[in-house]
Design a protein around this motif. Structure first.
Motif, mmCIF file in Angstrom:
data_model
loop_
_atom_site.group_PDB
_atom_site.id
_atom_site.type_symbol
_atom_site.label_atom_id
_atom_site.label_comp_id
_atom_site.label_asym_id
_atom_site.label_seq_id
_atom_site.Cartn_x
_atom_site.Cartn_y
_atom_site.Cartn_z
ATOM 1 N N ASN A 30 -0.436 1.055 -7.285
ATOM 2 C CA ASN A 30 -0.939 2.304 -6.721
ATOM 3 C C ASN A 30 -1.617 2.081 -5.381
ATOM 4 O O ASN A 30 -1.504 2.916 -4.486
ATOM 5 N N TRP A 31 -2.306 0.968 -5.219
ATOM 6 C CA TRP A 31 -2.949 0.676 -3.944
ATOM 7 C C TRP A 31 -1.909 0.489 -2.847
ATOM 8 O O TRP A 31 -2.082 0.968 -1.735
ATOM 9 N N SER A 32 -0.798 -0.176 -3.157
ATOM 10 C CA SER A 32 0.248 -0.336 -2.139
ATOM 11 C C SER A 32 0.870 1.019 -1.797
ATOM 12 O O SER A 32 1.205 1.274 -0.646
ATOM 13 N N ASP A 33 1.002 1.911 -2.783
ATOM 14 C CA ASP A 33 1.501 3.269 -2.506
ATOM 15 C C ASP A 33 0.543 4.020 -1.582
ATOM 16 O O ASP A 33 0.970 4.713 -0.659
ATOM 17 N N VAL A 34 -0.749 3.861 -1.837
ATOM 18 C CA VAL A 34 -1.750 4.514 -0.985
ATOM 19 C C VAL A 34 -1.651 3.974 0.442
ATOM 20 O O VAL A 34 -1.671 4.738 1.412
ATOM 21 N N GLN A 35 -1.498 2.685 0.588
ATOM 22 C CA GLN A 35 -1.384 2.079 1.919
ATOM 23 C C GLN A 35 -0.129 2.570 2.633
ATOM 24 O O GLN A 35 -0.161 2.850 3.828
ATOM 25 N N GLN A 36 0.978 2.666 1.919
ATOM 26 C CA GLN A 36 2.217 3.146 2.531
ATOM 27 C C GLN A 36 2.090 4.596 2.965
ATOM 28 O O GLN A 36 2.561 4.974 4.024
ATOM 29 N N SER A 37 1.453 5.428 2.151
ATOM 30 C CA SER A 37 1.310 6.824 2.550
ATOM 31 C C SER A 37 0.371 6.968 3.731
ATOM 32 O O SER A 37 0.559 7.829 4.563
#
Length: 161
Positions: A30-37
């Protein structure tokens, strides 16, 4: 008292030890998804964002051309549309939209150049105007989510780009 605290600690530690790997892997994903967004919000459209209004202004100028300099005043193979400048555009839909718009505007400009060959007047066919509008509409759609500033009206109600 120590025994009770030790038992309570063990009772809490066992479920935490069982759940921790699952929770931590989900948190990492989820943290990587947040960074990508976050990165998607701040896509570098700087070069494309200044070429977009420039091309729009040139297309409007061509649609209302009265003299040849208004029709052929801009080269869509040089200047802002130069191949080296196109390489600076971000990879993705913004850069692609600008490249296609430059190519299409150049094609339209050359196709209808004979209609604006006289030094005193241009007779731009309706088909050329329709083609210019189509190019600008495709470009507008491509940049619809870029959050660029919209043209603003002045006190007299005229739109400024």
């Amino acid at each position: 008292m120590r025994t009770v605290m030790l038992i309570a600690l063990i009772v809490v530690a066992i479920p935490v030890a069982i759940a921790y790997p699952s929770v931590s892997s989900n948190a990492r994903e989820n943290w990587s998804d947040v960074q990508q967004s976050r990165q998607r919000q701040f896509v570098n459209v700087t070069a494309a964002s200044w070429i977009f209004p420039y091309l729009r202004r040139q297309a409007e100028r061509m649609k209302t051309a009265d003299v040849p300099i208004e029709w052929r005043g801009t080269s869509f193979t040089n200047g802002a549309c130069l191949a080296e400048h196109m390489d600076q555009l971000p990879v993705g839909k913004y850069g692609y939209a600008i490249r296609i718009a430059c190519e299409s505007l150049h094609t339209i400009q050359m196709t209808y150049a004979a209609d604006c060959a006289e030094t005193s007047a241009c007779h731009i066919p309706a088909q050329a105007v329709v083609e210019l509008q189509d190019v600008m509409e495709r470009l507008r759609v491509a940049f619809s989510d870029a959050n660029l500033v919209q043209p603003y009206p002045d006190d007299l109600g005229q739109i400024h780009n």
